[in-house]
Design a protein around this motif. Structure first.
Motif, mmCIF file in Angstrom:
data_model
loop_
_atom_site.group_PDB
_atom_site.id
_atom_site.type_symbol
_atom_site.label_atom_id
_atom_site.label_comp_id
_atom_site.label_asym_id
_atom_site.label_seq_id
_atom_site.Cartn_x
_atom_site.Cartn_y
_atom_site.Cartn_z
ATOM 1 N N ILE A 35 -3.328 6.092 4.193
ATOM 2 C CA ILE A 35 -3.608 5.974 2.763
ATOM 3 C C ILE A 35 -4.966 5.322 2.538
ATOM 4 O O ILE A 35 -5.760 5.773 1.700
ATOM 5 N N LEU A 36 -5.259 4.259 3.292
ATOM 6 C CA LEU A 36 -6.557 3.598 3.161
ATOM 7 C C LEU A 36 -7.700 4.539 3.542
ATOM 8 O O LEU A 36 -8.778 4.499 2.938
ATOM 9 N N HIS A 37 -7.486 5.389 4.539
ATOM 10 C CA HIS A 37 -8.485 6.403 4.904
ATOM 11 C C HIS A 37 -8.785 7.294 3.703
ATOM 12 O O HIS A 37 -9.956 7.551 3.384
ATOM 13 N N ASN A 38 -7.728 7.749 3.022
ATOM 14 C CA ASN A 38 -7.926 8.615 1.863
ATOM 15 C C ASN A 38 -8.632 7.878 0.729
ATOM 16 O O ASN A 38 -9.467 8.449 0.020
ATOM 17 N N VAL A 39 -8.293 6.598 0.540
ATOM 18 C CA VAL A 39 -8.944 5.810 -0.508
ATOM 19 C C VAL A 39 -10.440 5.696 -0.227
ATOM 20 O O VAL A 39 -11.278 5.898 -1.125
ATOM 21 N N PRO A 91 5.355 1.940 11.957
ATOM 22 C CA PRO A 91 5.293 3.129 11.096
ATOM 23 C C PRO A 91 4.681 2.859 9.728
ATOM 24 O O PRO A 91 3.888 3.670 9.230
ATOM 25 N N THR A 92 5.031 1.710 9.126
ATOM 26 C CA THR A 92 4.444 1.359 7.825
ATOM 27 C C THR A 92 2.941 1.134 7.953
ATOM 28 O O THR A 92 2.165 1.517 7.065
ATOM 29 N N MET A 93 2.518 0.526 9.055
ATOM 30 C CA MET A 93 1.104 0.285 9.281
ATOM 31 C C MET A 93 0.346 1.614 9.426
ATOM 32 O O MET A 93 -0.762 1.769 8.896
ATOM 33 N N ILE A 94 0.932 2.569 10.119
ATOM 34 C CA ILE A 94 0.293 3.878 10.282
ATOM 35 C C ILE A 94 0.138 4.563 8.923
ATOM 36 O O ILE A 94 -0.930 5.103 8.599
ATOM 37 N N LEU A 95 1.192 4.548 8.129
ATOM 38 C CA LEU A 95 1.119 5.141 6.794
ATOM 39 C C LEU A 95 0.057 4.444 5.945
ATOM 40 O O LEU A 95 -0.723 5.105 5.245
ATOM 41 N N ALA A 96 0.017 3.120 6.014
ATOM 42 C CA ALA A 96 -0.967 2.370 5.232
ATOM 43 C C ALA A 96 -2.384 2.735 5.643
ATOM 44 O O ALA A 96 -3.270 2.888 4.781
ATOM 45 N N ILE A 117 0.839 -1.205 0.000
ATOM 46 C CA ILE A 117 0.000 0.000 0.000
ATOM 47 C C ILE A 117 0.868 1.246 0.000
ATOM 48 O O ILE A 117 0.643 2.195 -0.768
ATOM 49 N N VAL A 118 1.886 1.266 0.866
ATOM 50 C CA VAL A 118 2.746 2.442 0.963
ATOM 51 C C VAL A 118 3.547 2.629 -0.327
ATOM 52 O O VAL A 118 3.686 3.750 -0.842
ATOM 53 N N THR A 119 4.061 1.541 -0.880
ATOM 54 C CA THR A 119 4.902 1.641 -2.073
ATOM 55 C C THR A 119 4.112 2.067 -3.308
ATOM 56 O O THR A 119 4.554 2.936 -4.075
ATOM 57 N N LEU A 120 2.937 1.465 -3.508
ATOM 58 C CA LEU A 120 2.192 1.673 -4.747
ATOM 59 C C LEU A 120 1.195 2.823 -4.685
ATOM 60 O O LEU A 120 0.935 3.473 -5.715
ATOM 61 N N LEU A 121 0.602 3.078 -3.520
ATOM 62 C CA LEU A 121 -0.482 4.068 -3.436
ATOM 63 C C LEU A 121 -0.072 5.398 -2.822
ATOM 64 O O LEU A 121 -0.785 6.392 -2.989
ATOM 65 N N ARG A 122 1.038 5.418 -2.116
ATOM 66 C CA ARG A 122 1.457 6.686 -1.508
ATOM 67 C C ARG A 122 1.669 7.799 -2.530
ATOM 68 O O ARG A 122 1.260 8.946 -2.285
ATOM 69 N N ARG A 157 -11.954 9.780 12.751
ATOM 70 C CA ARG A 157 -12.435 8.842 11.733
ATOM 71 C C ARG A 157 -11.343 7.839 11.368
ATOM 72 O O ARG A 157 -11.627 6.656 11.140
ATOM 73 N N LEU A 158 -10.113 8.302 11.309
ATOM 74 C CA LEU A 158 -8.994 7.402 11.011
ATOM 75 C C LEU A 158 -8.874 6.317 12.069
ATOM 76 O O LEU A 158 -8.777 5.120 11.754
ATOM 77 N N ARG A 159 -8.886 6.705 13.329
ATOM 78 C CA ARG A 159 -8.723 5.741 14.418
ATOM 79 C C ARG A 159 -9.955 4.856 14.583
ATOM 80 O O ARG A 159 -9.843 3.694 14.996
ATOM 81 N N ALA A 160 -11.125 5.399 14.264
ATOM 82 C CA ALA A 160 -12.348 4.602 14.376
ATOM 83 C C ALA A 160 -12.439 3.572 13.258
ATOM 84 O O ALA A 160 -12.905 2.451 13.476
ATOM 85 N N ARG A 161 -12.004 3.947 12.070
ATOM 86 C CA ARG A 161 -12.067 3.025 10.938
ATOM 87 C C ARG A 161 -11.016 1.928 11.072
ATOM 88 O O ARG A 161 -11.284 0.768 10.789
ATOM 89 N N TRP A 162 -9.828 2.270 11.528
ATOM 90 C CA TRP A 162 -8.728 1.307 11.646
ATOM 91 C C TRP A 162 -8.342 1.198 13.111
ATOM 92 O O TRP A 162 -7.566 1.979 13.637
ATOM 93 N N GLN A 163 -8.923 0.195 13.774
ATOM 94 C CA GLN A 163 -8.801 0.049 15.225
ATOM 95 C C GLN A 163 -7.383 -0.256 15.687
ATOM 96 O O GLN A 163 -7.073 -0.110 16.864
ATOM 97 N N CYS A 164 -6.507 -0.676 14.791
ATOM 98 C CA CYS A 164 -5.120 -0.929 15.180
ATOM 99 C C CYS A 164 -4.429 0.348 15.632
ATOM 100 O O CYS A 164 -3.380 0.289 16.282
ATOM 101 N N LEU A 165 -5.001 1.520 15.317
ATOM 102 C CA LEU A 165 -4.419 2.788 15.733
ATOM 103 C C LEU A 165 -5.010 3.315 17.031
ATOM 104 O O LEU A 165 -4.456 4.248 17.627
#
Length: 424
Positions: free
Chosen positions: A357-361, A349-354, A152-157, A329-337
């Motif tokens: 990016i998924l939030h923006n998608v 760090p890679t997970m946070i960036l991903a 995700i970070v490599t291709l979508l960032r 919304r970011l933390r609610a959508r992705w509970q790992c944060l």
């Protein structure tokens, strides 16, 4: 002579037994060889089989239940995105995640690998639980999460998490004015703490102002509530000022990249667009922050502009709500944060960036956000710590601070005039 006659039957018997033994051994060797040849032919011609220790009890759950029976609400609840966005994401990640079958086992399908990773990011449940659900090993779940986040970070960032274009900057300025009533502003800068397991070294560096262990990230949010700059993975005790000054955002904003050339006019003067920042950030000509309580009340030296400062703070808090909502919304959508992340520290760090990016998608595709997800964050273990101005004081004697104060006064006059016009 008589003795030799007596020994002949015994010799005959022993010779017969030895020959029979040799024949049995030869037959056994021939049978084993035939079995090996048969097994080789079957392995090459039959369907590929999984390894004997792979669990097969739930391996068809993905194909039998998710792909055929999941309703739109199920996709949204479990993967935090619509089915259409999910397969769009899989298509974008295919160049890096596609795998081929081998003679020993079938490769895990691309869609299943992405689903395993998203389930983990959305729920933060243990690997062994996801392992039993998808019928894969716990180590496979871990590898899926790592591989998908890196992809995700490599291709979508470069597409979904990059510096805004000139048109995007202008659009963000219009959104801040129309939605929050704050003119000449194109974004807000905030910090995000993610709880972690106890690291193997330098534990004290990861203790944040509230005392729990975390990594801290800096995020920049535009007027649409989407992230366009993220600097992730600093130890939890790192001051916001230190993160900002070591980020690409500091260099680009200081050089005026976030504003057109020449700068647009504000209150009759050419002025670059500004960002809004937390109290822990330094005041800059391009970075505004709210007046502290002491600054708001102590106005004797400044000519008694108490009402103007209060008006500025009111508009600032209103505009800042957009950034706070995006982080929520970011933390609610992705509970790992929002919960303690038990992944390896080098992956966080890679997970946070991903996740950003998924939030923006999801936001760009218009995927529904459920209000009840907010409750999961509110009841979380780790409320976000605050960085007070006392922990990161602004260098009040520097020219940047003095110029920043002059810019902030312009906004004070603007908001005070707006209040007077509304009263009239």
């Amino acid at each position: 002579m008589a003795d030799e006659d007596k020994l002949q039957p015994l010799m005959f018997l022993m010779t017969y037994m030895l020959m029979k033994r040799r024949r049995d051994i030869n037959n056994a060797d021939t049978q084993r060889l035939n079995e090996m040849l048969t097994a080789r032919d079957v392995r090459c011609s039959c369907d590929i089989r999984t390894r004997p220790w792979t669990s097969t009890e739930y391996t068809d759950w993905w194909e039998r239940v998710v792909l055929t029976e999941f309703q739109p609400s199920d996709w949204l609840e479990k993967f935090r995105m619509s089915r259409e966005t999910f397969f769009f994401l899989c298509g974008k990640l295919k160049p890096r995640l596609a795998r081929q079958d081998t003679h020993f086992r079938r490769a895990l399908p691309l869609e299943k690998r992405v689903a395993v990773a998203l389930w983990r990011l959305a729920s933060n449940i243990e690997y062994r639980t996801i392992s039993g659900l998808f019928g894969v090993g716990s180590s496979t779940v871990c590898k899926c999460v790592r591989d998908v986040c890196h992809a995700i970070v490599t291709l979508l960032r470069p597409v979904y998490l990059c510096s805004p274009s000139v048109q995007e900057v202008e659009d963000s300025a219009r959104h801040f004015l129309s939605r929050w009533g704050f003119p000449h502003c194109v974004g807000a800068v905030a910090t995000l703490h993610t709880a972690i397991l106890t690291p193997s070294a330098n534990v004290a560096n990861y203790a944040n102002p509230d005392g729990w262990l975390s990594v801290v990230s800096q995020v920049a949010v535009n007027g649409l509530g989407q992230f366009w700059d993220v600097c992730a993975g600093f130890p939890g005790s790192t001051e916001p000022t230190a993160i900002l000054q070591n980020s690409a955002l500091w260099a680009s904003a200081s050089e005026g990249v976030l504003s057109p050339d020449p700068p647009p006019s504000f209150m009759g003067k050419p002025l670059r667009y500004v960002l809004l920042g937390e109290s822990g950030y330094p005041l800059q000509p391009w970075l505004m922050k709210a007046y502290s309580k002491k600054e708001e009340d102590d106005v004797e030296e400044e000519g008694g502009h108490e009402e103007a400062r209060r008006a500025f703070n009111q508009r600032f808090v209103r505009a800042w709500r957009g950034a706070a909502t995006a982080l929520l919304r970011l933390r609610a959508r992705w509970q790992c944060l929002s919960k303690r992340n038990d992944c390896s520290l080098d992956v966080v760090p890679t997970m946070i960036l991903a996740c950003c990016i998924l939030h923006n998608v999801c936001e760009a595709h218009g995927d529904l956000f459920r209000g009840e997800w907010h409750g999961e964050v509110t009841k979380g273990e780790n409320p976000q710590p605050g960085h007070t101005a006392a922990r990161a004081p602004s260098p009040s004697g520097t020219s940047d601070h003095l110029q920043g104060e002059e810019v902030r006064k312009l906004f004070c006059h603007y908001f005070q005039q707006s209040q007077l016009q509304q009263q009239d």
